[in-house]
Design a protein around this motif. Structure first.
Motif, PDB file in Angstrom:
ATOM      1  N   LEU A  30       0.828  -1.202   0.000  1.00 27.52           N
ATOM      2  CA  LEU A  30       0.000   0.000   0.000  1.00 27.52           C
ATOM      3  C   LEU A  30       0.865   1.254   0.000  1.00 27.52           C
ATOM      4  CD1 LEU A  30      -2.784  -0.927   2.552  1.00 27.52           C
ATOM      5  CD2 LEU A  30      -3.074  -0.573   0.116  1.00 27.52           C
ATOM      6  N   GLU A  33      -1.026   7.086  -2.201  1.00 24.62           N
ATOM      7  CA  GLU A  33      -1.995   7.336  -3.263  1.00 24.62           C
ATOM      8  C   GLU A  33      -3.093   6.295  -3.250  1.00 24.62           C
ATOM      9  OE1 GLU A  33      -2.196   8.146  -8.080  1.00 24.62           O
ATOM     10  OE2 GLU A  33      -0.274   7.723  -7.117  1.00 24.62           O
ATOM     11  N   ARG A  34      -2.713   5.045  -3.020  1.00 18.61           N
ATOM     12  CA  ARG A  34      -3.694   3.950  -2.987  1.00 18.61           C
ATOM     13  C   ARG A  34      -4.641   4.131  -1.799  1.00 18.61           C
ATOM     14  NH1 ARG A  34      -3.891  -1.668  -4.123  1.00 18.61           N
ATOM     15  NH2 ARG A  34      -6.047  -2.282  -3.799  1.00 18.61           N
ATOM     16  N   ASP A  38      -8.957   5.129  -2.190  1.00  9.91           N
ATOM     17  CA  ASP A  38      -9.826   3.961  -2.010  1.00  9.91           C
ATOM     18  C   ASP A  38     -10.874   4.291  -0.950  1.00  9.91           C
ATOM     19  OD1 ASP A  38     -10.964   1.522  -1.037  1.00  9.91           O
ATOM     20  OD2 ASP A  38      -9.283   0.415  -1.905  1.00  9.91           O
TER      21      ASP A  38
END
Length: 589
Positions: A30, A33-34, A38
């Protein structure tokens, strides 16, 4: 992109659904940005901040005159101890991180962004309000700070500035939050606009109050601002279908009721509280009760006509001596729904017809209170009991073995009655005495107090000063054991109610029809079958606790608690409060 897994996010992931976690191919991969693109991960991060709203506590009113115990022995609060300090910048940093990252996110929908930002802004205001309530102005930081950065060297905002920034955060939150989250919605338990509007009214009530305005406690312009906010909150809630729960006893126990504005969701076995464990008599729990009512509080409940027993105009007027021997008779119905006393019907754990006893030599050893020399075994509860227990919000259906681990009643953080009494107070201080009295009447009508021939439910006050005292007295009863009393007294600069005061309990001794003391073996045998009623005892006062500190010391310096020395040592730009050796004025005027 720098890979990072925030510690708080790691815990949030553990509390998110199995499906969400299994959908992530590699947790170790991870990156920022992820995470912030999300919606599942962002919502998990936010969900992990909700514990800041707390949960049920049997000792929520330990600091007040409602419960026994001396919480303020001499020097209970000092600069060097950790008592009565509120300085949660760790959580503030986490909230500010969420606000910054979500604002910058390119992968979240506008709907998700608004929801998260509205909740986070409310949380920030909520936490800062708590700090200002303790200490006055604090550094109002709105950007996530690096833990090792010199930027932590931040001075305190003035108290007035803090209130303005809290309201600014709340107003922005209100503009982003859903107006109403329905009680049957899967989103129930999240912050909505109704809660934010109601809480804003509370914040502005504090801003106007004498605690922050000692030189102009009831004539300052902030009362008008507070009245507008609380009137708006009350009218909005009524328009959105909120109403007083018909039966006072069911406000929390019937979950998602019409009065609940915001609640922390408890669900067995995943999330429970220990409230019942702390209030039940020892024989009906897994150990002795940790919080019990004081005689002073028992006396403060009105009679059924809404007047005090000591009021000569009451239909139930009694002398002190008469009242002590019959205190349970003809009381405000909230008394019966809040307090357990000696001989009271107490049908816990399905025990039909059960009465609760507290008399030493008659009651179970984990329940008794008294110094009757005829008892074979002296009571071991003289420093922790009073002859009374808390009934309010106890889940009586729980069995003894379930009390400690299965109390899962939703914790009510704010309810309509609070908004009503906040509004009543601000209306009174701005000259609208009729609205203030009307709101008081509504609260008392729901309580079950007799309306009386004048329809005033025992309210006799007709001046601003008299109604002010009537509202404070009503708050004491209506919000019993909910954690309001100490803060109300402090907010109104009435700590003298607690200062240099002792507390008392009531010993019960079984008597024969002629008034002589009953043989204890005979009394115990009758009690086993619940055959002794309240009038078959005589009652006397005992100071509690029996040993150790017996007087509360609550000086005026406690209107604002000091910053901890450990906090001052880390930030050279912080000033200590003026009553604690510093130069910072925590008041507004």
């Amino acid at each position: 992109m720098k890979k990072i897994l925030y510690p708080i996010l790691a815990l949030a992931l553990a509390t998110s659904s199995c499906k969400d976690v299994l959908d992530i191919p590699n947790l170790g991969s991870l990156d920022e940005e992820r995470v912030w693109n999300d919606p599942n991960l962002v919502n998990a991060y936010l969900a992990n901040l909700y514990p800041l709203f707390g949960n049920w506590s049997a000792g929520a009113d330990n600091n007040s005159d409602q419960l026994i115990g001396i919480n303020f022995p001499l020097d209970a609060v000092t600069v060097n101890n950790s008592s009565y300090k509120a300085w949660d910048y760790t959580t503030i940093r986490r909230i500010n991180t969420a606000i910054q990252k979500v604002n910058a996110s390119t992968g979240l929908s506008t709907e998700v962004k608004n929801s998260v930002l509205g909740q986070a802004l409310f949380m920030r205001a909520y936490l800062y309000f708590n700090m200002v309530k303790f200490h006055g102005g604090v550094p109002y930081i709105t950007e996530p700070q690096e833990l090792n950065s010199e930027d932590l060297e931040t001075p305190r905002n003035s108290t007035k500035e803090c209130f303005e920034l809290i309201v600014k955060d709340l107003d922005q939150a209100i503009s982003l939050l859903p107006a109403t989250i329905q009680k049957g919605s899967a989103e129930y338990g999240k912050i909505d606009g109704n809660f934010a509007v109601a809480f804003k009214g509370k914040v502005l009530l504090y801003k106007a109050s004498p605690q922050y305005n000692p030189t102009n406690p009831f004539g300052n312009a902030y009362w008008a601002e507070a009245n507008t906010a609380n009137k708006t909150a009350y009218e909005r809630l009524i328009a959105n279908g909120y109403s007083l729960t018909p039966d006072y006893y069911n406000i929390a126990l019937q979950e998602k009721g019409p009065e609940v504005i915001f609640a922390v969701i408890n669900t067995y076995p995943n999330k429970v509280a220990s409230y019942d464990y702390g209030v039940r008599p020892g024989s009906e729990s897994r150990g002795t009760a940790s919080s019990v009512p004081s005689w002073e509080f028992v006396k403060s409940f009105p009679m059924k006509d809404g007047k005090l027993y000591s009021d000569p105009t009451s239909a139930y007027y009694k002398t002190e001596a008469q009242f002590l021997q019959s205190y349970w008779e003809n009381r405000d119905p909230r008394f019966d729904k809040s307090i357990v006393w000696n001989g009271k019907i107490y049908e816990v754990s399905g025990k039909m017809g059960k009465r609760q006893y507290t008399s030493v030599g008659v009651a179970a050893a984990l329940d008794d209170f008294g110094i009757n020399p005829n008892a074979r075994t002296p009571s071991e509860n003289l420093n922790r009991y009073s002859g009374f227990f808390i009934l309010k919000n106890s889940k009586l259906s729980l069995k003894q073995t379930e009390v400690e681990t299965q109390y899962d009643v939703d914790y009510v953080v704010m309810r309509l009655a609070e908004v009503m009494l906040n509004y009543a107070e601000t209306a009174n201080e701005t000259g609208d005495l009729n609205t203030a009295k009307d709101l008081l009447r509504k609260i008392r009508q729901r309580a079950g107090i007799d309306a009386g021939s004048d329809g005033n439910y025992g309210i006799t006050a007709n001046t601003k000063e008299g109604i002010r005292e009537a509202i404070l007295a009503e708050r004491n009863i209506e919000f019993s054991f909910e954690g309001h009393r100490f803060w109300d007294l402090r907010r109104l600069r009435k700590l003298d109610v607690l200062h240099n005061k002792t507390k008392f309990g009531v010993e019960a001794i079984a008597i024969n029809p002629d008034g002589s003391e009953m043989n204890l073996e005979q009394a115990a045998n009758l009690a086993r079958n619940y055959q002794l009623v309240e009038s078959q005892f005589k009652y006397s006062l005992l100071q509690v606790p029996r040993s150790g500190a017996q007087v509360n010391i609550v000086p005026d310096t406690y209107y604002f608690f000091p910053l901890a020395q450990s906090v001052l040592d880390k930030n050279s730009k912080l000033e200590q409060n003026k009553d604690w050796g510093g130069s910072f004025d925590p008041t507004i005027n």
